[in-house]
Write a protein that holds these residues in place. Structure first.
Motif, mmCIF file in Angstrom:
data_model
loop_
_atom_site.group_PDB
_atom_site.id
_atom_site.type_symbol
_atom_site.label_atom_id
_atom_site.label_comp_id
_atom_site.label_asym_id
_atom_site.label_seq_id
_atom_site.Cartn_x
_atom_site.Cartn_y
_atom_site.Cartn_z
ATOM 1 N N PRO A 19 0.780 -1.239 0.000
ATOM 2 C CA PRO A 19 0.000 0.000 0.000
ATOM 3 C C PRO A 19 0.815 1.293 0.000
ATOM 4 O O PRO A 19 0.262 2.362 -0.220
ATOM 5 C CB PRO A 19 -0.812 -0.113 1.293
ATOM 6 N N TRP A 20 2.101 1.208 0.232
ATOM 7 C CA TRP A 20 2.930 2.409 0.368
ATOM 8 C C TRP A 20 3.538 2.784 -0.973
ATOM 9 O O TRP A 20 4.094 1.948 -1.668
ATOM 10 C CB TRP A 20 4.031 2.171 1.392
ATOM 11 N N GLU A 41 6.976 2.089 -8.284
ATOM 12 C CA GLU A 41 7.366 1.294 -7.113
ATOM 13 C C GLU A 41 6.310 1.382 -6.023
ATOM 14 O O GLU A 41 5.778 2.450 -5.746
ATOM 15 C CB GLU A 41 8.710 1.773 -6.564
ATOM 16 N N ARG A 42 5.994 0.228 -5.415
ATOM 17 C CA ARG A 42 5.090 0.147 -4.263
ATOM 18 C C ARG A 42 5.760 -0.714 -3.206
ATOM 19 O O ARG A 42 6.572 -1.574 -3.544
ATOM 20 C CB ARG A 42 3.744 -0.436 -4.674
ATOM 21 N N PHE A 43 5.390 -0.486 -1.943
ATOM 22 C CA PHE A 43 6.114 -1.104 -0.840
ATOM 23 C C PHE A 43 5.156 -1.691 0.190
ATOM 24 O O PHE A 43 4.050 -1.200 0.380
ATOM 25 C CB PHE A 43 7.027 -0.061 -0.185
ATOM 26 N N ALA A 44 5.631 -2.723 0.888
ATOM 27 C CA ALA A 44 4.829 -3.402 1.898
ATOM 28 C C ALA A 44 4.778 -2.622 3.207
ATOM 29 O O ALA A 44 3.856 -2.808 3.996
ATOM 30 C CB ALA A 44 5.370 -4.806 2.150
ATOM 31 N N GLU A 50 10.585 4.334 2.730
ATOM 32 C CA GLU A 50 11.564 5.350 3.114
ATOM 33 C C GLU A 50 12.995 4.914 2.797
ATOM 34 O O GLU A 50 13.813 5.726 2.368
ATOM 35 C CB GLU A 50 11.393 5.695 4.592
ATOM 36 N N SER A 51 13.292 3.647 2.965
ATOM 37 C CA SER A 51 14.627 3.137 2.602
ATOM 38 C C SER A 51 14.871 3.298 1.111
ATOM 39 O O SER A 51 15.951 3.717 0.682
ATOM 40 C CB SER A 51 14.763 1.665 2.993
ATOM 41 N N TRP A 52 13.859 2.948 0.318
ATOM 42 C CA TRP A 52 13.987 3.039 -1.138
ATOM 43 C C TRP A 52 14.259 4.475 -1.579
ATOM 44 O O TRP A 52 15.165 4.720 -2.374
ATOM 45 C CB TRP A 52 12.727 2.496 -1.817
#
Length: 85
Positions: A19-20, A41-44, A50-52
């Motif tokens: 969702p991020w 790009e999407r993140f869990a 934030e790292s990406w």
């Protein structure tokens, strides 16, 4: 015969699974489209997002991104955050 849904390893993750995401903006606040591995790009988790952006900010700036805004699904979490010192 109904087959079960494909396992996550064989299909792209859904928005609910990741969702991020970052809205990428130019200096005027307009959304910027980027190319290659940086696009879509999407993140869990928030930490993954934030790292990406911490690793990719120089490449994003090279493609015309001046600031980023973090979202969880459709909820604005924070930003815009400048990519410049």
């Amino acid at each position: 015969m109904n087959l079960p849904e494909q396992p996550a390893t064989f299909r792209p993750p859904t928005a609910e699974e990741r969702p991020w995401w970052w809205r990428l903006e130019d200096a005027s606040g307009q959304e910027v489209e980027v190319d290659g591995d940086l696009a879509g790009e999407r993140f869990a988790s928030q930490a993954d997002a934030e790292s990406w952006v911490g690793e990719a900010f120089a490449d994003l700036a090279d493609q015309g991104v001046d600031a980023v805004v973090l979202f969880e699904l459709e909820r604005r979490v924070y930003g815009p955050m400048s990519l410049h010192p």
